[in-house]
Design a protein around this motif. Structure first.
Motif, PDB file in Angstrom:
ATOM      1  N   VAL A 227       1.029  -1.159   0.026  1.00 22.38           N
ATOM      2  CA  VAL A 227      -0.027   0.038   0.058  1.00 22.38           C
ATOM      3  C   VAL A 227       0.814   1.297   0.103  1.00 22.38           C
ATOM      4  O   VAL A 227       1.802   1.422   0.664  1.00 22.38           O
ATOM      5  N   PHE A 228       0.513   2.144  -0.829  1.00 26.46           N
ATOM      6  CA  PHE A 228       1.191   3.227  -1.006  1.00 26.46           C
ATOM      7  C   PHE A 228       0.199   4.516  -0.820  1.00 26.46           C
ATOM      8  O   PHE A 228      -0.863   4.420  -1.310  1.00 26.46           O
ATOM      9  N   LEU A 229       0.627   5.557  -0.271  1.00 25.21           N
ATOM     10  CA  LEU A 229       0.062   6.686  -0.029  1.00 25.21           C
ATOM     11  C   LEU A 229       0.607   7.888  -1.296  1.00 25.21           C
ATOM     12  O   LEU A 229       1.703   8.011  -1.189  1.00 25.21           O
ATOM     13  N   LEU A 230      -0.572   8.367  -2.009  1.00 24.69           N
ATOM     14  CA  LEU A 230      -0.016   9.366  -2.917  1.00 24.69           C
ATOM     15  C   LEU A 230      -0.963  10.615  -2.719  1.00 24.69           C
ATOM     16  O   LEU A 230      -1.936  10.521  -2.724  1.00 24.69           O
ATOM     17  N   GLY A 231      -0.376  11.965  -2.423  1.00 26.58           N
ATOM     18  CA  GLY A 231      -1.122  13.040  -2.200  1.00 26.58           C
ATOM     19  C   GLY A 231      -0.563  14.160  -3.305  1.00 26.58           C
ATOM     20  O   GLY A 231       0.959  14.320  -3.599  1.00 26.58           O
ATOM     21  N   THR A 232      -1.424  14.873  -3.761  1.00 27.63           N
ATOM     22  CA  THR A 232      -1.009  16.006  -4.506  1.00 27.63           C
ATOM     23  C   THR A 232      -1.662  17.166  -4.093  1.00 27.63           C
ATOM     24  O   THR A 232      -2.483  17.336  -3.474  1.00 27.63           O
ATOM     25  N   SER A 233      -0.461  18.369  -4.262  1.00 26.47           N
ATOM     26  CA  SER A 233      -0.647  19.802  -3.881  1.00 26.47           C
ATOM     27  C   SER A 233      -1.244  19.756  -2.414  1.00 26.47           C
ATOM     28  O   SER A 233      -0.517  19.185  -1.542  1.00 26.47           O
ATOM     29  N   GLN A 234      -2.363  20.115  -1.822  1.00 28.04           N
ATOM     30  CA  GLN A 234      -2.875  20.212  -0.460  1.00 28.04           C
ATOM     31  C   GLN A 234      -3.122  18.565  -0.021  1.00 28.04           C
ATOM     32  O   GLN A 234      -2.886  18.564   1.247  1.00 28.04           O
ATOM     33  N   GLY A 235      -3.428  17.682  -1.034  1.00 25.12           N
ATOM     34  CA  GLY A 235      -3.437  16.333  -0.649  1.00 25.12           C
ATOM     35  C   GLY A 235      -2.176  15.824  -0.184  1.00 25.12           C
ATOM     36  O   GLY A 235      -2.073  14.879   0.581  1.00 25.12           O
ATOM     37  N   ALA A 236      -0.932  16.426  -0.694  1.00 23.00           N
ATOM     38  CA  ALA A 236       0.490  15.893   0.043  1.00 23.00           C
ATOM     39  C   ALA A 236       0.531  16.215   1.355  1.00 23.00           C
ATOM     40  O   ALA A 236       1.106  15.239   2.104  1.00 23.00           O
ATOM     41  N   ILE A 237      -0.256  16.923   2.111  1.00 25.02           N
ATOM     42  CA  ILE A 237      -0.251  17.219   3.428  1.00 25.02           C
ATOM     43  C   ILE A 237      -0.864  16.199   4.203  1.00 25.02           C
ATOM     44  O   ILE A 237      -0.238  15.445   5.100  1.00 25.02           O
ATOM     45  N   ALA A 238      -2.054  15.653   3.527  1.00 27.77           N
ATOM     46  CA  ALA A 238      -2.727  14.222   4.260  1.00 27.77           C
ATOM     47  C   ALA A 238      -1.769  13.208   3.926  1.00 27.77           C
ATOM     48  O   ALA A 238      -1.616  12.022   4.927  1.00 27.77           O
ATOM     49  N   ALA A 239      -1.131  12.949   2.712  1.00 22.87           N
ATOM     50  CA  ALA A 239      -0.241  11.791   2.621  1.00 22.87           C
ATOM     51  C   ALA A 239       0.813  11.869   3.481  1.00 22.87           C
ATOM     52  O   ALA A 239       1.372  10.747   3.990  1.00 22.87           O
ATOM     53  N   VAL A 240       1.496  12.937   3.968  1.00 23.45           N
ATOM     54  CA  VAL A 240       2.432  13.013   4.939  1.00 23.45           C
ATOM     55  C   VAL A 240       2.028  12.446   6.354  1.00 23.45           C
ATOM     56  O   VAL A 240       2.761  11.908   7.067  1.00 23.45           O
ATOM     57  N   ASN A 241       0.888  13.056   6.704  1.00 26.28           N
ATOM     58  CA  ASN A 241       0.304  13.048   7.976  1.00 26.28           C
ATOM     59  C   ASN A 241       0.152  11.521   8.107  1.00 26.28           C
ATOM     60  O   ASN A 241       0.368  11.069   9.119  1.00 26.28           O
ATOM     61  N   GLY A 242      -0.503  10.917   7.178  1.00 27.57           N
ATOM     62  CA  GLY A 242      -0.949   9.371   7.000  1.00 27.57           C
ATOM     63  C   GLY A 242       0.212   8.685   7.353  1.00 27.57           C
ATOM     64  O   GLY A 242       0.501   7.591   8.131  1.00 27.57           O
ATOM     65  N   ALA A 243       1.297   8.937   6.533  1.00 21.83           N
ATOM     66  CA  ALA A 243       2.633   8.272   6.647  1.00 21.83           C
ATOM     67  C   ALA A 243       3.422   8.217   8.068  1.00 21.83           C
ATOM     68  O   ALA A 243       3.935   7.606   8.482  1.00 21.83           O
ATOM     69  N   ALA A 244       3.169   9.588   8.484  1.00 20.81           N
ATOM     70  CA  ALA A 244       3.793   9.798   9.823  1.00 20.81           C
ATOM     71  C   ALA A 244       3.407   8.977  10.904  1.00 20.81           C
ATOM     72  O   ALA A 244       3.686   8.828  11.826  1.00 20.81           O
ATOM     73  N   HIS A 245       1.742   8.639  10.973  1.00 17.26           N
ATOM     74  CA  HIS A 245       1.257   8.010  11.767  1.00 17.26           C
ATOM     75  C   HIS A 245       1.171   6.466  11.547  1.00 17.26           C
ATOM     76  O   HIS A 245       0.666   5.587  12.315  1.00 17.26           O
ATOM     77  N   ALA A 246       1.327   6.050  10.356  1.00 12.01           N
ATOM     78  CA  ALA A 246       1.290   4.724  10.117  1.00 12.01           C
ATOM     79  C   ALA A 246       2.229   3.667  10.872  1.00 12.01           C
ATOM     80  O   ALA A 246       3.496   4.147  11.192  1.00 12.01           O
ATOM     81  N   ALA A 247       1.775   2.502  11.056  1.00 11.34           N
ATOM     82  CA  ALA A 247       2.701   1.715  12.091  1.00 11.34           C
ATOM     83  C   ALA A 247       3.371   0.987  11.097  1.00 11.34           C
ATOM     84  O   ALA A 247       3.338   0.925   9.807  1.00 11.34           O
TER      85      ALA A 247
ATOM     86  N   VAL B 249       5.310   6.591   0.343  1.00 10.80           N
ATOM     87  CA  VAL B 249       4.629   7.467  -0.001  1.00 10.80           C
ATOM     88  C   VAL B 249       4.934   8.483  -0.961  1.00 10.80           C
ATOM     89  O   VAL B 249       6.342   8.653  -1.074  1.00 10.80           O
ATOM     90  N   VAL B 250       4.164   8.935  -1.942  1.00  6.72           N
ATOM     91  CA  VAL B 250       4.476   9.781  -2.938  1.00  6.72           C
ATOM     92  C   VAL B 250       3.730  11.012  -2.657  1.00  6.72           C
ATOM     93  O   VAL B 250       2.700  11.400  -2.519  1.00  6.72           O
ATOM     94  N   LEU B 251       4.803  12.218  -2.959  1.00  8.45           N
ATOM     95  CA  LEU B 251       4.108  13.535  -2.793  1.00  8.45           C
ATOM     96  C   LEU B 251       4.382  14.371  -4.248  1.00  8.45           C
ATOM     97  O   LEU B 251       5.397  14.331  -4.469  1.00  8.45           O
ATOM     98  N   THR B 252       3.339  14.946  -4.708  1.00 13.74           N
ATOM     99  CA  THR B 252       3.575  15.598  -6.014  1.00 13.74           C
ATOM    100  C   THR B 252       3.027  17.096  -5.702  1.00 13.74           C
ATOM    101  O   THR B 252       2.008  17.252  -5.324  1.00 13.74           O
ATOM    102  N   GLU B 253       3.977  17.948  -6.250  1.00 16.89           N
ATOM    103  CA  GLU B 253       3.469  19.369  -6.258  1.00 16.89           C
ATOM    104  C   GLU B 253       3.066  19.613  -4.707  1.00 16.89           C
ATOM    105  O   GLU B 253       1.958  20.294  -4.710  1.00 16.89           O
ATOM    106  N   SER B 254       3.955  19.569  -3.759  1.00 14.00           N
ATOM    107  CA  SER B 254       3.459  19.513  -2.370  1.00 14.00           C
ATOM    108  C   SER B 254       3.443  21.023  -2.033  1.00 14.00           C
ATOM    109  O   SER B 254       4.047  21.672  -2.346  1.00 14.00           O
ATOM    110  N   VAL B 255       2.130  21.276  -1.108  1.00 16.55           N
ATOM    111  CA  VAL B 255       2.098  22.665  -0.750  1.00 16.55           C
ATOM    112  C   VAL B 255       3.248  22.702   0.549  1.00 16.55           C
ATOM    113  O   VAL B 255       2.979  22.043   1.582  1.00 16.55           O
ATOM    114  N   SER B 256       4.006  23.672   0.283  1.00 16.09           N
ATOM    115  CA  SER B 256       5.143  23.846   1.286  1.00 16.09           C
ATOM    116  C   SER B 256       5.281  25.448   1.804  1.00 16.09           C
ATOM    117  O   SER B 256       6.220  25.614   2.649  1.00 16.09           O
TER     118      SER B 256
END
Length: 212
Positions: free
Chosen positions: A77-97, A104-111
């Motif tokens: 299972v991979f998490l992929l988020g784009t733009s604002q969705g990259a925030i969600a992907a990072v958050n999910g990956a940070a809390h994943a067991a 995790v794949v981040l595309t055009e991340s809001v930074s």
């Protein structure tokens, strides 16, 4: 896959999607053709997710999504988020067991902080342990997702032993705003190339994990 903007894709009871321009939404069939099952969560009651994606509550929702996917016997299972969705992907990956996600794949991340009040740095990137791919388009003109921040995002993933930064270029503009989906920010016109290059990383990550 986590879309950008407010997160509302307008999924109806009949399965139709009213807001299908976002990169991860409009390319879902292209991913299917490559053998990937795709899950794109919608909001409840057209709720605006801006400012919510880095929260502990949203992290729990992503944990529930990951658990649901694993129950489908989906494989890695991979998490992929784009733009604002990259925030969600990072958050999910940070809390994943450990072992719950393969990467995790981040595309055009809001930074850069904007009206949403959160960026990928708000979601504890230092806690991400899975392999990370950061994709940025040199021609992206979105003011909250500057491509030059890709290396800074990658450097913030101090808990991951494998961080890759991938730069792409090109795309055409049909949206009125630089952060619109039908612009270089949304890989409009270069979707096939971007999917191919992300897929190559996904497959290499799966192969590497299978050898351990």
């Amino acid at each position: 896959m986590f879309p950008g903007g407010i997160g509302d894709i307008g999924l109806g009871q009949d399965g139709r999607i009213r807001h299908g321009d976002n990169f991860v939404v409009r390319t879902r069939k292209a991913w299917n053709k490559r053998g990937y099952a795709v899950l794109i969560p919608d909001t409840v009651g057209h709720r605006n997710l801006r400012g919510q994606r880095s929260s502990a509550r949203y992290a729990q929702l992503i944990e529930d999504i990951i658990a649901f996917v694993h129950r489908q016997d989906s494989g890695p299972v991979f998490l992929l988020g784009t733009s604002q969705g990259a925030i969600a992907a990072v958050n999910g990956a940070a809390h994943a067991a450990s072992g719950d996600i393969a990467g995790v794949v981040l595309t055009e991340s809001v930074s850069v902080m904007g009206v949403s009040g959160e960026t990928v740095f708000s979601a504890h990137p230092e806690k991400v342990q899975a392999p990370v791919l950061v994709v940025a388009n040199r021609d992206d003109r979105c003011n909250v997702a500057p491509p030059q921040d890709a290396k800074r995002i990658g450097a913030a993933m101090t808990g991951s032993r494998e961080v890759t930064v991938l730069m792409v270029a090109g795309g055409t503009t049909r949206s009125e705003k630089n952060c619109g989906s039908l612009t270089p920010h949304g890989y409009f016109g270069i979707e096939a190339e971007v999917i191919t290059r992300i897929s190559a990383w996904l497959e290499a990550t799966i192969r590497t994990a299978s050898l351990k």
